[in-house]
Design an enzyme around this catalytic site. Structure first.
Site, PDB file in Angstrom:
ATOM      1  N   LYS A 108      -2.539  -4.528  -2.462  1.00 47.89           N
ATOM      2  CA  LYS A 108      -3.093  -5.253  -3.365  1.00 47.89           C
ATOM      3  C   LYS A 108      -2.417  -6.861  -3.269  1.00 47.89           C
ATOM      4  O   LYS A 108      -3.241  -7.677  -3.399  1.00 47.89           O
ATOM      5  CB  LYS A 108      -3.004  -4.875  -4.847  1.00 47.89           C
ATOM      6  CG  LYS A 108      -3.307  -5.700  -5.757  1.00 47.89           C
ATOM      7  CD  LYS A 108      -4.905  -5.959  -6.124  1.00 47.89           C
ATOM      8  CE  LYS A 108      -5.498  -4.662  -6.754  1.00 47.89           C
ATOM      9  NZ  LYS A 108      -6.964  -4.931  -7.015  1.00 47.89           N
TER      10      LYS A 108
ATOM     11  N   GLU B  73      13.316   2.824   4.799  1.00 51.97           N
ATOM     12  CA  GLU B  73      12.305   2.002   4.185  1.00 51.97           C
ATOM     13  C   GLU B  73      12.288   1.855   2.712  1.00 51.97           C
ATOM     14  O   GLU B  73      11.874   1.072   2.141  1.00 51.97           O
ATOM     15  CB  GLU B  73      10.901   2.705   4.632  1.00 51.97           C
ATOM     16  CG  GLU B  73      10.771   4.103   4.023  1.00 51.97           C
ATOM     17  CD  GLU B  73      11.136   5.346   4.653  1.00 51.97           C
ATOM     18  OE1 GLU B  73      10.699   6.326   4.611  1.00 51.97           O
ATOM     19  OE2 GLU B  73      12.172   4.976   5.691  1.00 51.97           O
TER      20      GLU B  73
ATOM     21  N   HIS C  34      16.231   7.578   4.921  1.00 50.66           N
ATOM     22  CA  HIS C  34      15.104   6.766   4.866  1.00 50.66           C
ATOM     23  C   HIS C  34      15.439   5.156   4.864  1.00 50.66           C
ATOM     24  O   HIS C  34      15.885   4.906   3.685  1.00 50.66           O
ATOM     25  CB  HIS C  34      14.224   7.265   3.651  1.00 50.66           C
ATOM     26  CG  HIS C  34      13.557   8.540   3.779  1.00 50.66           C
ATOM     27  ND1 HIS C  34      12.310   8.736   4.342  1.00 50.66           N
ATOM     28  CD2 HIS C  34      13.864   9.924   3.664  1.00 50.66           C
ATOM     29  CE1 HIS C  34      12.244  10.022   4.344  1.00 50.66           C
ATOM     30  NE2 HIS C  34      13.230  10.656   3.959  1.00 50.66           N
TER      31      HIS C  34
ATOM     32  N   GLY D 210       8.399  13.743   6.327  1.00 49.63           N
ATOM     33  CA  GLY D 210       7.608  14.746   5.719  1.00 49.63           C
ATOM     34  C   GLY D 210       8.074  15.969   4.994  1.00 49.63           C
ATOM     35  O   GLY D 210       9.150  16.023   5.193  1.00 49.63           O
TER      36      GLY D 210
ATOM     37  N   SER E 270     -17.283  -6.273  -8.399  1.00 47.15           N
ATOM     38  CA  SER E 270     -17.063  -5.802  -9.559  1.00 47.15           C
ATOM     39  C   SER E 270     -16.454  -6.897 -10.456  1.00 47.15           C
ATOM     40  O   SER E 270     -16.249  -6.819 -11.731  1.00 47.15           O
ATOM     41  CB  SER E 270     -15.735  -4.770  -9.578  1.00 47.15           C
ATOM     42  OG  SER E 270     -14.602  -5.183  -9.220  1.00 47.15           O
ATOM     43  N   GLY E 271     -15.945  -7.999  -9.886  1.00 49.82           N
ATOM     44  CA  GLY E 271     -15.164  -9.158 -10.655  1.00 49.82           C
ATOM     45  C   GLY E 271     -13.682  -9.113 -10.677  1.00 49.82           C
ATOM     46  O   GLY E 271     -13.120 -10.081 -10.997  1.00 49.82           O
ATOM     47  N   GLY E 272     -13.282  -7.913  -9.752  1.00 52.36           N
ATOM     48  CA  GLY E 272     -11.933  -7.967  -9.630  1.00 52.36           C
ATOM     49  C   GLY E 272     -11.429  -8.642  -8.201  1.00 52.36           C
ATOM     50  O   GLY E 272     -12.146  -9.299  -7.571  1.00 52.36           O
ATOM     51  N   VAL E 273     -10.243  -8.445  -8.111  1.00 54.49           N
ATOM     52  CA  VAL E 273      -9.429  -9.127  -7.019  1.00 54.49           C
ATOM     53  C   VAL E 273     -10.202  -8.770  -5.631  1.00 54.49           C
ATOM     54  O   VAL E 273     -10.466  -9.510  -4.812  1.00 54.49           O
ATOM     55  CB  VAL E 273      -8.034  -9.148  -6.983  1.00 54.49           C
ATOM     56  CG1 VAL E 273      -7.526  -9.908  -5.567  1.00 54.49           C
ATOM     57  CG2 VAL E 273      -7.464  -9.692  -8.094  1.00 54.49           C
ATOM     58  N   ASP E 274     -10.284  -7.473  -5.443  1.00 52.73           N
ATOM     59  CA  ASP E 274     -10.612  -6.841  -4.218  1.00 52.73           C
ATOM     60  C   ASP E 274     -11.773  -7.129  -3.795  1.00 52.73           C
ATOM     61  O   ASP E 274     -12.308  -7.676  -2.478  1.00 52.73           O
ATOM     62  CB  ASP E 274     -10.690  -5.359  -4.106  1.00 52.73           C
ATOM     63  CG  ASP E 274      -8.915  -4.852  -4.887  1.00 52.73           C
ATOM     64  OD1 ASP E 274      -8.279  -5.795  -4.800  1.00 52.73           O
ATOM     65  OD2 ASP E 274      -8.977  -3.795  -5.521  1.00 52.73           O
ATOM     66  N   SER E 275     -13.073  -6.953  -4.592  1.00 55.51           N
ATOM     67  CA  SER E 275     -14.357  -7.219  -4.254  1.00 55.51           C
ATOM     68  C   SER E 275     -14.680  -8.679  -4.150  1.00 55.51           C
ATOM     69  O   SER E 275     -15.436  -9.035  -3.176  1.00 55.51           O
ATOM     70  CB  SER E 275     -15.191  -6.629  -5.275  1.00 55.51           C
ATOM     71  OG  SER E 275     -15.069  -7.097  -6.515  1.00 55.51           O
ATOM     72  N   SER E 276     -13.952  -9.334  -4.697  1.00 55.99           N
ATOM     73  CA  SER E 276     -14.254 -10.906  -4.708  1.00 55.99           C
ATOM     74  C   SER E 276     -13.672 -11.542  -3.730  1.00 55.99           C
ATOM     75  O   SER E 276     -14.258 -12.355  -2.929  1.00 55.99           O
ATOM     76  CB  SER E 276     -13.431 -11.591  -6.014  1.00 55.99           C
ATOM     77  OG  SER E 276     -13.884 -11.103  -7.195  1.00 55.99           O
TER      78      SER E 276
ATOM     79  N   CYS F 250      13.795  11.039   9.302  1.00 61.26           N
ATOM     80  CA  CYS F 250      13.782  12.043   8.290  1.00 61.26           C
ATOM     81  C   CYS F 250      13.085  13.335   9.363  1.00 61.26           C
ATOM     82  O   CYS F 250      13.622  13.895  10.393  1.00 61.26           O
ATOM     83  CB  CYS F 250      13.375  12.008   7.432  1.00 61.26           C
ATOM     84  SG  CYS F 250      13.699  13.254   6.023  1.00 61.26           S
ATOM     85  N   TYR F 251      12.046  13.871   8.957  1.00 55.83           N
ATOM     86  CA  TYR F 251      11.424  14.907   9.683  1.00 55.83           C
ATOM     87  C   TYR F 251      11.185  14.400  10.922  1.00 55.83           C
ATOM     88  O   TYR F 251      11.088  15.058  12.209  1.00 55.83           O
ATOM     89  CB  TYR F 251       9.831  15.001   8.902  1.00 55.83           C
ATOM     90  CG  TYR F 251       9.184  16.237   9.720  1.00 55.83           C
ATOM     91  CD1 TYR F 251       9.008  17.533   9.182  1.00 55.83           C
ATOM     92  CD2 TYR F 251       8.130  15.708  10.676  1.00 55.83           C
ATOM     93  CE1 TYR F 251       8.148  18.616   9.868  1.00 55.83           C
ATOM     94  CE2 TYR F 251       7.502  16.933  11.247  1.00 55.83           C
ATOM     95  CZ  TYR F 251       7.402  18.110  10.749  1.00 55.83           C
ATOM     96  OH  TYR F 251       6.828  19.018  11.540  1.00 55.83           O
TER      97      TYR F 251
END
Length: 551
Positions: A407, A203, A201, A88, A255-261, A115-116
């Site tokens: 994604k 990660e 870190h 942080g 929307s026709g995109g990946v997520d909503s499909s 870290c923090y």
């Protein structure tokens, strides 16, 4: 020819199933395959927190990020195998420093501070943290001075990534030094209390063996099981949707995109033809998008789609608006109004006694993170139309089955659902559409200019074989006019910016070094084929400090 890196990983999955309605958020953890295999990450506002979750998901282990301010009961509700305290930007001795419930440190389950997180552990367990005599940022070498499980199998010296201005100067009682740099402690541990901490870190990619360290914590220390898979996500999510919707109806903002499909296919699997997808022309779609998406969604996915041309409605509301946040909120509000209207029509047409109570959205984790400070003290970057842009009082309750996924994880789910690559491999397109790629006022003429420019960019990127290697590539219309000369005549026209980036998840991104010949072709086509644009520039800003979209 410049190299293009492919920014996608084969990470597996964790998720929460969120339902929201009437201004409230309800979240329930999807049951994990093994009730004590969850890793809970408490976020203190670090820019790298989401990477911790991604690394753990790549182990096929369920992980969840929650605010550092979460109650002890909320932490325990996930039945965690272990807890990670993130980094942080604050100092633990500041009056307004972010704090977790110190009782978390007394749970008796494995704890890893980063870290923090290490400084928080030291500060709250009787140690001392002060401004470092020498701040450490960037690459550093650390020496392992005491072997512990966290460093199991790792060499005595590690190349790591540091990012801190404070240091632990006195360790808490019971702790021992496990690693150090030339200037300060780099690791401490109290193995009796099952607490480990590192100042660097693990990660980030800049710590080459950081993945091994996290692997040691997740499996050797926490004993987590690598049994979180796309198949399990699909099964549990479908079952949850069945329970929530019952015999009711749902509509999906498509929307026709990946997520909503992917979200639509998941919900369709749960409730069948009681799902109706609403595809709205908001006036800021790409060229010919309204026609193409309808055909694709019906023919390729078998979805029931209702198409609504509300372009005049949206554009009239956006007229004269230049502030990006206001644009997003207007678009979010108008979408919901259209969905409410269509829900009423569906019920009237079906003469149904039940109500359309649910709205399905393809909201992703980056949308949520950037829209509001829901993960501790991190700042709001911008309101996404489907999160911060939603009206407070909604008639419909939300189903957002992908809300805690990135994604690339959504694409993995889509492939397990047997969805076609032509849908899953589409580059992300913002929900507010071209509205966030037109800087300044949105007018029908400016939309038309950008539609033509964007079509040229996409066509040439695909022709060069680069489309699938880039996270996003698109055109932006700037509110800047400049003098040009064409055919021995003076012109005074708009400037178009080209944006192409590489990324794994959209949270961070590098500008892509497109081949000069591709840029030359795009520029030549735009200024020659589009009357109204006479200058093309290329955006070479990474995220951070910029964002991928301009607004």
């Amino acid at each position: 020819m410049y190299p293009i890196r492919i920014g996608r990983t084969q990470s597996d999955l964790c998720a929460l199933f969120y339902l929201r309605g009437s201004g409230q958020i309800y979240n329930e953890a999807v049951p994990t395959p093994n009730s004590n295999s969850t890793i809970v990450i408490l976020d203190f506002g670090a820019q790298y927190t989401q990477l911790i979750a991604r690394r753990i998901r790549e182990f096929n282990v369920f992980s969840v990020v929650i605010p550092c301010t979460a109650s002890l009961n909320e932490v325990l509700s996930y039945k965690p195998a272990g807890v990670i305290l993130s980094g942080g930007p604050s100092s633990v001795y500041d009056d307004d420093a972010p704090k977790a419930d110190p009782a978390v440190l007394a749970l008796g389950m494995p704890i890893l501070g980063i870290c923090y997180g290490m400084q928080f552990i030291a500060h709250h367990l009787g140690g001392k943290v002060e401004p470092a005599a020498k701040r450490e940022y960037g690459n550093a070498m650390i020496d392992i001075v005491a072997q512990t499980k966290i460093f199991g199998g790792l060499p005595e010296q590690l190349d790591v990534w540091m990012s801190h201005g404070d240091s632990v100067v006195d360790m808490p009682p019971g702790f021992k030094l496990t690693a150090k740099t030339e200037h300060a402690p780099a690791g401490i541990a109290d193995e009796k209390r099952k607490i480990w901490a590192v100042q660097f870190h693990p990660e980030v990619h800049h710590t080459p063996q950081g993945t091994e360290l996290l692997h040691n914590f997740v499996f050797d220390i926490c004993g987590a099981k690598a049994d979180w898979t796309p198949e399990h996500f699909i099964q549990t999510t479908v079952e949850k949707i069945k329970q929530q919707v019952g015999s009711g109806h749902a509509i999906c903002g498509l929307s026709g995109g990946v997520d909503s499909s992917v979200a639509a296919v998941l919900v369709q699997r749960a409730i069948g033809d009681r799902l109706t997808c609403i595809f709205v022309n908001n006036g800021v779609l790409r060229k010919d998008e309204f026609t193409k998406v309808q055909a694709t969604m019906r023919e390729k996915l078998g979805l029931k789609v209702v198409a609504v041309d509300a372009s005049k409605r949206f554009l009239s509301q956006l007229g004269g608006i230049t502030d990006p946040e206001t644009k997003r909120k207007i678009i979010g509000r108008e979408f919901i109004t259209v969905f409410d209207d269509e829900a009423a029509k569906i019920l009237a047409a079906e003469a149904s006694d039940s109500e359309v109570a649910w709205l399905v959205q393809g909201t992703l984790y980056p949308d949520v993170i950037e829209s509001s400070s829901v993960k501790g003290p991190s700042q709001t970057i911008k309101s996404h139309h489907n999160v911060g842009g939603l009206p407070e009082n909604m008639k419909l309750k939300l189903i957002e089955p992908l809300r805690d996924l990135f994604k690339d994880e959504v694409r993995r789910i889509g492939r397990d659902l047997k969805m076609p690559d032509e849908i899953l491999d589409r580059q992300p397109f913002p929900g507010p559409g071209l509205a966030v790629r037109i800087v300044g006022e949105i007018t029908p003429d400016r939309v038309a200019l950008l539609q033509e420019a964007d079509e040229i960019v996409v066509t040439e990127i695909k022709r060069a074989g680069l489309y699938g290697k880039l996270w996003q590539s698109f055109a932006v219309l700037l509110p800047v006019k400049s003098v040009g000369v064409m055919g021995d005549q003076r012109t005074y026209a708009y400037t178009c910016a080209i944006r192409a980036v590489e990324s794994e998840d959209g949270m961070t991104a590098d500008w892509a070094p497109l081949p000069y010949e591709v840029l030359k072709t795009i520029s030549s086509r735009i200024v020659n084929e589009i009357r109204g644009i006479n200058r093309v520039v290329y955006d070479i800003t990474s995220k951070p400090p910029g964002t991928i979209e301009w607004e």
